[in-house]
Design an enzyme around this catalytic site. Structure first.
Site, short mmCIF file in Angstrom:
data_model
loop_
_atom_site.label_atom_id
_atom_site.label_comp_id
_atom_site.label_asym_id
_atom_site.label_seq_id
_atom_site.Cartn_x
_atom_site.Cartn_y
_atom_site.Cartn_z
N HIS A 15 3.42 1.75 -7.65
CA HIS A 15 2.03 1.58 -8.10
C HIS A 15 1.69 2.61 -9.18
O HIS A 15 1.06 2.27 -10.18
CB HIS A 15 1.04 1.77 -6.94
CG HIS A 15 1.11 0.72 -5.88
ND1 HIS A 15 1.09 1.04 -4.55
CD2 HIS A 15 1.15 -0.63 -5.94
CE1 HIS A 15 1.13 -0.07 -3.83
NE2 HIS A 15 1.18 -1.10 -4.66
N LYS A 39 -3.09 -9.78 5.11
CA LYS A 39 -2.08 -8.79 5.50
C LYS A 39 -2.42 -8.22 6.87
O LYS A 39 -3.54 -8.35 7.36
CB LYS A 39 -1.99 -7.67 4.46
CG LYS A 39 -1.43 -8.16 3.14
CD LYS A 39 -1.21 -7.03 2.18
CE LYS A 39 -0.60 -7.55 0.88
NZ LYS A 39 -0.37 -6.47 -0.08
N ARG A 89 7.78 -6.80 -9.43
CA ARG A 89 9.04 -6.22 -8.98
C ARG A 89 10.18 -7.22 -9.03
O ARG A 89 11.33 -6.84 -9.15
CB ARG A 89 8.92 -5.72 -7.54
CG ARG A 89 7.99 -4.56 -7.37
CD ARG A 89 7.80 -4.25 -5.92
NE ARG A 89 7.16 -5.41 -5.30
CZ ARG A 89 6.58 -5.39 -4.12
NH1 ARG A 89 6.57 -4.31 -3.40
NH2 ARG A 89 6.00 -6.46 -3.64
N SER A 126 4.66 -1.38 0.02
CA SER A 126 3.80 -0.72 1.00
C SER A 126 4.14 -1.15 2.42
O SER A 126 4.09 -0.33 3.34
CB SER A 126 2.33 -1.00 0.70
OG SER A 126 1.96 -0.41 -0.52
#
Length: 161
Positions: A15, A39, A89, A126
């Site tokens: 990040h 999430k 990514r 994360s």
């Protein structure tokens, strides 16, 4: 002005690569932290995540941080953001983020710019950091020092388990 939205639970070195690149590309960058209802239960509260981002980006004079709970495009319009910044990514990130970028543009006209992190941070996510922390592992090399301190505190307090 550019806006970089995400859940940042927690903010990590990938990040920070994206934030740093955006701060060089744009006059000002607002990092927008949100709670993603899709999430799992967050490891850190909204206030903790905002504080960690503020502490981790304090060396970047043109970066500000907000917490939000609305559509990204609505926040972008409210803040006057010209661009939404998204990190990429992998190819699967690109596919989902490209669809979202087209949707956001069709709804509001806001453009999206994709910024990849450096190669050495492509694997960081994360959810991996949360998982490792829950089992007492050390992720300090994957996160900025303010986040590493809070992760150690979670392990010490037994909140990660």
């Amino acid at each position: 002005m550019a806006m970089y939205p995400g859940s940042f639970d927690p903010v990590h070195n990938g990040h920070l690569d994206v934030i740093s690149a955006a701060s060089r590309l744009f006059d000002s960058v607002t990092v927008a932290a949100m709670r993603n209802p899709a999430k799992a239960t967050p490891l850190f509260s909204d206030d903790e995540r905002v504080a960690m981002i503020v502490e981790s980006t304090s060396h970047l004079g043109n970066v500000s941080v907000v917490q939000f709970g609305e559509l990204v495009v609505d926040l972008a319009q409210r803040l006057g953001a010209d661009v939404i910044v998204k990190g990429l990514r992998s190819q699967s990130d690109f596919e989902s983020e490209l669809r979202m970028a087209h949707m956001n543009h069709s709804v509001t006209g806001v453009e999206t710019v994709f910024v990849p992190p450096r190669t050495e941070h492509l694997f960081i996510a994360s959810n991996y950091i949360r998982e490792i922390t829950k089992f007492g592992g050390d992720c300090s090399h994957l996160v900025p020092s303010p986040v590493a301190a809070r992760l150690r505190q979670r392990i010490t307090q037994g909140e990660g388990a």
